[in-house]
Each structure stands twice: as structure tokens, then as C-alpha cells.
Design a protein around this motif. Structure first.
Motif, PDB file in Angstrom:
ATOM      1  N   SER A  64       0.830  -1.213   0.000  1.00  0.00           N
ATOM      2  CA  SER A  64       0.000   0.000   0.000  1.00  0.00           C
ATOM      3  C   SER A  64       0.860   1.257   0.000  1.00  0.00           C
ATOM      4  O   SER A  64       0.552   2.228  -0.684  1.00  0.00           O
ATOM      5  N   HIS A  65       1.937   1.235   0.767  1.00  0.00           N
ATOM      6  CA  HIS A  65       2.861   2.374   0.783  1.00  0.00           C
ATOM      7  C   HIS A  65       3.452   2.594  -0.613  1.00  0.00           C
ATOM      8  O   HIS A  65       3.499   3.729  -1.105  1.00  0.00           O
ATOM      9  N   HIS A  66       3.898   1.519  -1.252  1.00  0.00           N
ATOM     10  CA  HIS A  66       4.490   1.641  -2.589  1.00  0.00           C
ATOM     11  C   HIS A  66       3.457   2.144  -3.602  1.00  0.00           C
ATOM     12  O   HIS A  66       3.780   2.987  -4.453  1.00  0.00           O
ATOM     13  N   PHE A  67       2.219   1.662  -3.508  1.00  0.00           N
ATOM     14  CA  PHE A  67       1.166   2.146  -4.405  1.00  0.00           C
ATOM     15  C   PHE A  67       0.935   3.641  -4.202  1.00  0.00           C
ATOM     16  O   PHE A  67       0.745   4.388  -5.159  1.00  0.00           O
ATOM     17  N   LYS A  68       0.964   4.087  -2.961  1.00  0.00           N
ATOM     18  CA  LYS A  68       0.765   5.512  -2.665  1.00  0.00           C
ATOM     19  C   LYS A  68       1.875   6.359  -3.276  1.00  0.00           C
ATOM     20  O   LYS A  68       1.607   7.407  -3.878  1.00  0.00           O
ATOM     21  N   VAL A  69       3.113   5.919  -3.159  1.00  0.00           N
ATOM     22  CA  VAL A  69       4.238   6.661  -3.738  1.00  0.00           C
ATOM     23  C   VAL A  69       4.078   6.770  -5.252  1.00  0.00           C
ATOM     24  O   VAL A  69       4.254   7.847  -5.836  1.00  0.00           O
ATOM     25  N   LEU A  70       3.721   5.664  -5.898  1.00  0.00           N
ATOM     26  CA  LEU A  70       3.529   5.681  -7.354  1.00  0.00           C
ATOM     27  C   LEU A  70       2.376   6.599  -7.744  1.00  0.00           C
ATOM     28  O   LEU A  70       2.469   7.359  -8.716  1.00  0.00           O
ATOM     29  N   ARG A  71       1.293   6.548  -6.988  1.00  0.00           N
ATOM     30  CA  ARG A  71       0.118   7.374  -7.272  1.00  0.00           C
ATOM     31  C   ARG A  71       0.435   8.854  -7.087  1.00  0.00           C
ATOM     32  O   ARG A  71       0.083   9.687  -7.917  1.00  0.00           O
ATOM     33  N   GLU A  72       1.130   9.200  -6.014  1.00  0.00           N
ATOM     34  CA  GLU A  72       1.464  10.596  -5.747  1.00  0.00           C
ATOM     35  C   GLU A  72       2.460  11.158  -6.758  1.00  0.00           C
ATOM     36  O   GLU A  72       2.501  12.368  -6.973  1.00  0.00           O
ATOM     37  N   ALA A  73       3.231  10.296  -7.396  1.00  0.00           N
ATOM     38  CA  ALA A  73       4.134  10.733  -8.462  1.00  0.00           C
ATOM     39  C   ALA A  73       3.390  10.890  -9.792  1.00  0.00           C
ATOM     40  O   ALA A  73       3.964  11.370 -10.769  1.00  0.00           O
ATOM     41  N   GLY A  74       2.130  10.478  -9.824  1.00  0.00           N
ATOM     42  CA  GLY A  74       1.343  10.575 -11.053  1.00  0.00           C
ATOM     43  C   GLY A  74       1.570   9.415 -11.997  1.00  0.00           C
ATOM     44  O   GLY A  74       1.188   9.471 -13.158  1.00  0.00           O
ATOM     45  N   LEU A  75       2.184   8.336 -11.501  1.00  0.00           N
ATOM     46  CA  LEU A  75       2.479   7.183 -12.342  1.00  0.00           C
ATOM     47  C   LEU A  75       1.326   6.199 -12.439  1.00  0.00           C
ATOM     48  O   LEU A  75       1.225   5.459 -13.418  1.00  0.00           O
ATOM     49  N   THR A  76       0.472   6.153 -11.428  1.00  0.00           N
ATOM     50  CA  THR A  76      -0.608   5.166 -11.409  1.00  0.00           C
ATOM     51  C   THR A  76      -1.910   5.786 -10.929  1.00  0.00           C
ATOM     52  O   THR A  76      -1.928   6.894 -10.384  1.00  0.00           O
ATOM     53  N   GLU A  77      -2.963   5.025 -11.110  1.00  0.00           N
ATOM     54  CA  GLU A  77      -4.267   5.370 -10.551  1.00  0.00           C
ATOM     55  C   GLU A  77      -4.904   4.097 -10.023  1.00  0.00           C
ATOM     56  O   GLU A  77      -4.575   3.006 -10.467  1.00  0.00           O
ATOM     57  N   ARG A  78      -5.792   4.269  -9.052  1.00  0.00           N
ATOM     58  CA  ARG A  78      -6.557   3.134  -8.529  1.00  0.00           C
ATOM     59  C   ARG A  78      -7.844   3.015  -9.332  1.00  0.00           C
ATOM     60  O   ARG A  78      -8.511   4.003  -9.597  1.00  0.00           O
ATOM     61  N   THR A  79      -8.178   1.788  -9.673  1.00  0.00           N
ATOM     62  CA  THR A  79      -9.394   1.498 -10.421  1.00  0.00           C
ATOM     63  C   THR A  79     -10.092   0.324  -9.753  1.00  0.00           C
ATOM     64  O   THR A  79      -9.451  -0.667  -9.429  1.00  0.00           O
ATOM     65  N   TYR A  80     -11.386   0.460  -9.529  1.00  0.00           N
ATOM     66  CA  TYR A  80     -12.168  -0.638  -8.967  1.00  0.00           C
ATOM     67  C   TYR A  80     -12.920  -1.306 -10.102  1.00  0.00           C
ATOM     68  O   TYR A  80     -13.694  -0.665 -10.808  1.00  0.00           O
ATOM     69  N   VAL A  81     -12.685  -2.587 -10.284  1.00  0.00           N
ATOM     70  CA  VAL A  81     -13.366  -3.366 -11.311  1.00  0.00           C
ATOM     71  C   VAL A  81     -14.150  -4.452 -10.586  1.00  0.00           C
ATOM     72  O   VAL A  81     -13.555  -5.330  -9.964  1.00  0.00           O
ATOM     73  N   GLY A  82     -15.474  -4.367 -10.652  1.00  0.00           N
ATOM     74  CA  GLY A  82     -16.313  -5.329  -9.959  1.00  0.00           C
ATOM     75  C   GLY A  82     -16.051  -5.372  -8.463  1.00  0.00           C
ATOM     76  O   GLY A  82     -16.102  -6.435  -7.859  1.00  0.00           O
ATOM     77  N   GLY A  83     -15.714  -4.238  -7.895  1.00  0.00           N
ATOM     78  CA  GLY A  83     -15.453  -4.151  -6.466  1.00  0.00           C
ATOM     79  C   GLY A  83     -14.054  -4.576  -6.060  1.00  0.00           C
ATOM     80  O   GLY A  83     -13.720  -4.567  -4.885  1.00  0.00           O
ATOM     81  N   VAL A  84     -13.219  -4.950  -7.020  1.00  0.00           N
ATOM     82  CA  VAL A  84     -11.847  -5.377  -6.741  1.00  0.00           C
ATOM     83  C   VAL A  84     -10.896  -4.249  -7.145  1.00  0.00           C
ATOM     84  O   VAL A  84     -10.974  -3.717  -8.255  1.00  0.00           O
ATOM     85  N   LEU A  85      -9.987  -3.908  -6.244  1.00  0.00           N
ATOM     86  CA  LEU A  85      -9.049  -2.826  -6.488  1.00  0.00           C
ATOM     87  C   LEU A  85      -7.961  -3.257  -7.463  1.00  0.00           C
ATOM     88  O   LEU A  85      -7.341  -4.305  -7.305  1.00  0.00           O
ATOM     89  N   HIS A  86      -7.748  -2.431  -8.479  1.00  0.00           N
ATOM     90  CA  HIS A  86      -6.692  -2.617  -9.467  1.00  0.00           C
ATOM     91  C   HIS A  86      -5.838  -1.358  -9.496  1.00  0.00           C
ATOM     92  O   HIS A  86      -6.271  -0.293  -9.073  1.00  0.00           O
TER      93      HIS A  86
END
Length: 113
Positions: A64-86
Motif C-alpha cells: 500500500s505504501h508503494h502504491f501511494k508513492v507511485l500514485r502521488e508521483a502521477g504514475l498510477t491510478e486506482r481502479t475498482y473493477v467489480g469491487g476489486v481494487l486494481h
């Protein structure tokens, strides 16, 4: 139903927000765990992968920490597909903001194998 949090260097900003400055992006990519996560997203269909498929040998809170760093750098986004986090790699957005950077990093990784 698919819900998405837009690629943005700062949580809560609109989808038109820019990718973080190059030094922030490079710092995010400097960690081998995050770099592997980015490589796996780049190889996935639509550059989207469920979170659990993006890491091995680390705990969920560390991931989760690594995902946050990537997201805050603008490299990724969170997407929910059928209620599952991607996670989705914002390749087009990064390419627009920092032409060739992510492509070069990913090409360099494939040459290292």
C-alpha cells in the motif's frame, strides 16, 4: 462497474492534473519493488492489474505504501473493477509530461533480463 481515481500527483486533484516533476517520478521509480510493480502493469492488458498480482514477498501494508508513492508521483491510478481494487499505469499521461522517460526505463528493464 468501473470506478477510477484519476492519475494525479496529488490525491484529490482532477484528472487533468499533471504528472509530478521528473525528480519525484525518478525517486518513485528508484525503488526496486515499485519498479517491478510498474513493469508488471506495463505488461498487463490495458496496463491494469489487480493489486495482489503486482508484488511478491512483501506485506499488504508495505505494498500500500508503494502504491501511494507511485500514485502521488502521477504514475498510477486506482481502479475498482467489480469491487476489486486494481492499479493502472498512467503511461500516456507520463509520456505527455515527460516524453520518453517511462518508455526508456521500461526498455532498459527488458534489456536487463
Amino acid at each position: 462497474m468501473v470506478e477510477t481515481e484519476a492519475c494525479s500527483p496529488v490525491p484529490g486533484l482532477a484528472a487533468t492534473a499533471e504528472v509530478a516533476p521528473v525528480q519525484v517520478v525518478l525517486a518513485a521509480l528508484a525503488d526496486p519493488v515499485r519498479l517491478e510493480m510498474v513493469r508488471r502493469m506495463a505488461a498487463a492488458p490495458d496496463r491494469t492489474e489487480r493489486c495482489a498480482a503486482l508484488y511478491d514477498d512483501i506485506g499488504k501494508s508495505t505494498a500500500s505504501h508503494h502504491f501511494k508513492v507511485l500514485r502521488e508521483a502521477g504514475l498510477t491510478e486506482r481502479t475498482y473493477v467489480g469491487g476489486v481494487l486494481h492499479q493502472r499505469l498512467c503511461l500516456d499521461e507520463v509520456e505527455t509530461a515527460l516524453p520518453g522517460l517511462l518508455t526508456s526505463v521500461l526498455t532498459g528493464l527488458s534489456g536487463a533480463d
